[in-house]
Design a protein around this motif. Structure first.
Motif, short mmCIF file in Angstrom:
data_model
loop_
_atom_site.label_atom_id
_atom_site.label_comp_id
_atom_site.label_asym_id
_atom_site.label_seq_id
_atom_site.Cartn_x
_atom_site.Cartn_y
_atom_site.Cartn_z
N MET A 1 0.87 -1.06 0.04
CA MET A 1 -0.11 0.00 0.02
C MET A 1 0.74 1.31 -0.07
O MET A 1 1.62 1.31 1.05
CB MET A 1 -0.92 0.01 1.23
CG MET A 1 -1.45 1.22 1.60
SD MET A 1 -2.85 1.40 2.89
CE MET A 1 -2.31 0.19 4.03
N GLN A 2 0.42 2.12 -0.94
CA GLN A 2 1.46 3.42 -1.08
C GLN A 2 0.55 4.53 -0.91
O GLN A 2 -0.29 4.97 -1.58
CB GLN A 2 2.11 3.57 -2.49
CG GLN A 2 3.08 4.74 -2.50
CD GLN A 2 3.68 4.88 -3.66
OE1 GLN A 2 3.40 4.43 -4.75
NE2 GLN A 2 4.37 6.08 -3.96
N LEU A 3 0.81 5.10 0.51
CA LEU A 3 -0.11 6.25 1.03
C LEU A 3 0.91 7.46 0.94
O LEU A 3 2.10 7.27 1.74
CB LEU A 3 -0.61 6.12 2.50
CG LEU A 3 -1.58 6.96 3.00
CD1 LEU A 3 -2.61 7.23 2.27
CD2 LEU A 3 -1.84 6.72 4.44
N VAL A 4 0.52 8.65 0.65
CA VAL A 4 1.09 9.69 0.54
C VAL A 4 0.28 10.90 0.77
O VAL A 4 -0.84 10.78 0.42
CB VAL A 4 1.69 10.09 -1.03
CG1 VAL A 4 2.52 11.28 -0.98
CG2 VAL A 4 2.98 8.65 -1.29
N LEU A 5 0.60 11.93 1.86
CA LEU A 5 0.06 13.05 1.89
C LEU A 5 0.69 14.20 1.32
O LEU A 5 1.89 14.21 1.35
CB LEU A 5 -0.51 13.33 3.39
CG LEU A 5 -1.08 12.39 4.22
CD1 LEU A 5 -1.05 12.78 5.74
CD2 LEU A 5 -2.38 11.85 3.70
N GLY B 1 -1.07 6.65 -6.18
CA GLY B 1 -1.06 7.61 -7.30
C GLY B 1 -2.18 8.33 -7.71
O GLY B 1 -2.13 9.36 -8.40
N GLU B 2 -3.20 8.01 -6.96
CA GLU B 2 -4.54 8.96 -7.30
C GLU B 2 -5.06 9.42 -5.88
O GLU B 2 -5.07 8.90 -4.76
CB GLU B 2 -5.52 7.82 -7.76
CG GLU B 2 -6.80 8.38 -8.05
CD GLU B 2 -7.81 7.37 -8.42
OE1 GLU B 2 -8.71 7.72 -9.40
OE2 GLU B 2 -7.88 5.96 -8.15
N VAL B 3 -5.72 10.80 -6.20
CA VAL B 3 -6.30 11.27 -5.03
C VAL B 3 -7.52 10.70 -4.74
O VAL B 3 -8.46 10.36 -5.34
CB VAL B 3 -6.61 12.96 -5.17
CG1 VAL B 3 -7.28 13.68 -4.05
CG2 VAL B 3 -5.18 13.50 -5.40
N GLY C 1 -12.82 1.36 5.46
CA GLY C 1 -12.74 0.08 6.05
C GLY C 1 -11.20 -0.51 6.03
O GLY C 1 -11.04 -1.80 6.09
N LYS C 2 -10.52 0.32 5.07
CA LYS C 2 -8.94 -0.49 4.65
C LYS C 2 -7.75 -0.01 5.56
O LYS C 2 -6.75 -0.31 5.28
CB LYS C 2 -8.72 -0.19 3.33
CG LYS C 2 -9.85 -1.03 2.28
CD LYS C 2 -9.59 -0.64 0.84
CE LYS C 2 -10.65 -1.26 -0.16
NZ LYS C 2 -10.36 -1.04 -1.40
N GLY C 3 -8.17 0.66 6.51
CA GLY C 3 -6.89 1.03 7.49
C GLY C 3 -6.24 2.40 7.04
O GLY C 3 -5.18 2.59 7.39
N ILE C 4 -6.75 2.97 5.86
CA ILE C 4 -5.82 3.86 5.33
C ILE C 4 -6.09 5.29 5.83
O ILE C 4 -4.95 6.06 5.97
CB ILE C 4 -6.57 4.36 3.71
CG1 ILE C 4 -6.07 3.16 2.84
CG2 ILE C 4 -5.85 5.49 3.07
CD1 ILE C 4 -6.85 3.18 1.28
N VAL C 5 -7.19 5.62 6.44
CA VAL C 5 -7.42 6.92 7.19
C VAL C 5 -6.89 6.91 8.56
O VAL C 5 -6.02 7.96 8.95
CB VAL C 5 -8.74 7.19 7.34
CG1 VAL C 5 -9.15 8.62 8.15
CG2 VAL C 5 -9.51 7.39 6.02
N PRO C 6 -6.65 5.89 9.21
CA PRO C 6 -5.90 6.04 10.54
C PRO C 6 -4.29 6.33 10.27
O PRO C 6 -3.82 7.19 10.97
CB PRO C 6 -6.15 4.51 11.20
CG PRO C 6 -7.36 4.15 10.78
CD PRO C 6 -7.54 4.73 9.14
N LEU C 7 -4.08 5.75 9.17
CA LEU C 7 -2.56 6.13 8.82
C LEU C 7 -2.43 7.51 8.26
O LEU C 7 -1.34 8.32 8.72
CB LEU C 7 -1.97 5.33 7.61
CG LEU C 7 -2.02 3.64 7.92
CD1 LEU C 7 -1.65 2.74 6.78
CD2 LEU C 7 -0.88 3.39 9.24
#
Length: 169
Positions: A1-5, A64-66, A95-101
């Motif tokens: 999972m590639q998460l970027v702010l 890579g997508e907003v 529900g995929k755990g993205i927002v807490p990160l």
């Protein structure tokens, strides 16, 4: 999972509108977040997000997508040591755990950027998913205010969760 702010870019408007135009998202946000959410709304939001120095609002980018947005907004006057956090994410990513990160990353940014000691977030008593996000990110329940939210002709209780700078790991 590639998460970027990251800061918004003008060419993010397509994916922003694609995911923001969702009643299931707008029903939990303030009336400043319209439904339907149109291209003009996305363009105005991106201009707003880029207008602050330092940045207060960032795009949540996944592979890579907003797919959402997160912000931390320092208050003024006697409340200047607090900031409010707000966020939303595309329904297909719930529900995929993205927002807490994303919340944890934005906490680091907020405490590192602004002269604050507390970040808080507000949600309605019916938004159980957001309550879980905040708890997973280490926020502590602070208060429940009865019938303070009026949205779409109904009253909702407002729940306030807080996170203190000393909690950062």
């Amino acid at each position: 999972m590639q998460l970027v702010l990251r800061p918004y870019e003008p060419n993010d408007v397509e994916s922003l509108v694609k995911y923001a135009n969702n009643l299931n998202i707008s029903k939990y946000l303030t009336n400043k977040f319209p439904f339907p959410y149109e291209k003009k709304d996305g363009e105005a939001f991106i201009r707003l997000a880029l207008s602050h120095d330092p940045l207060q609002i960032k795009a949540i980018v996944f592979n890579g997508e907003v797919i959402g947005s997160i912000g931390v907004h320092q208050l003024a006057d006697i409340y200047s040591k607090s900031a409010e956090m707000g966020y939303w994410i595309a329904e297909e990513h719930w529900g995929k755990g993205i927002v807490p990160l994303a919340v944890k990353e934005m906490l680091k940014y907020g405490f590192g950027t602004f002269d604050i000691e507390r970040v808080f977030a507000r949600t309605s008593h019916t938004n159980l998913a957001s309550q879980q996000v905040l708890k997973k990110a280490g926020f502590i329940f602070e208060a429940e205010l009865k019938n303070t939210i009026f949205k779409n002709g109904e009253y909702y209780n407002e729940l306030i969760f807080g996170f203190r700078k000393h909690q950062l790991v």
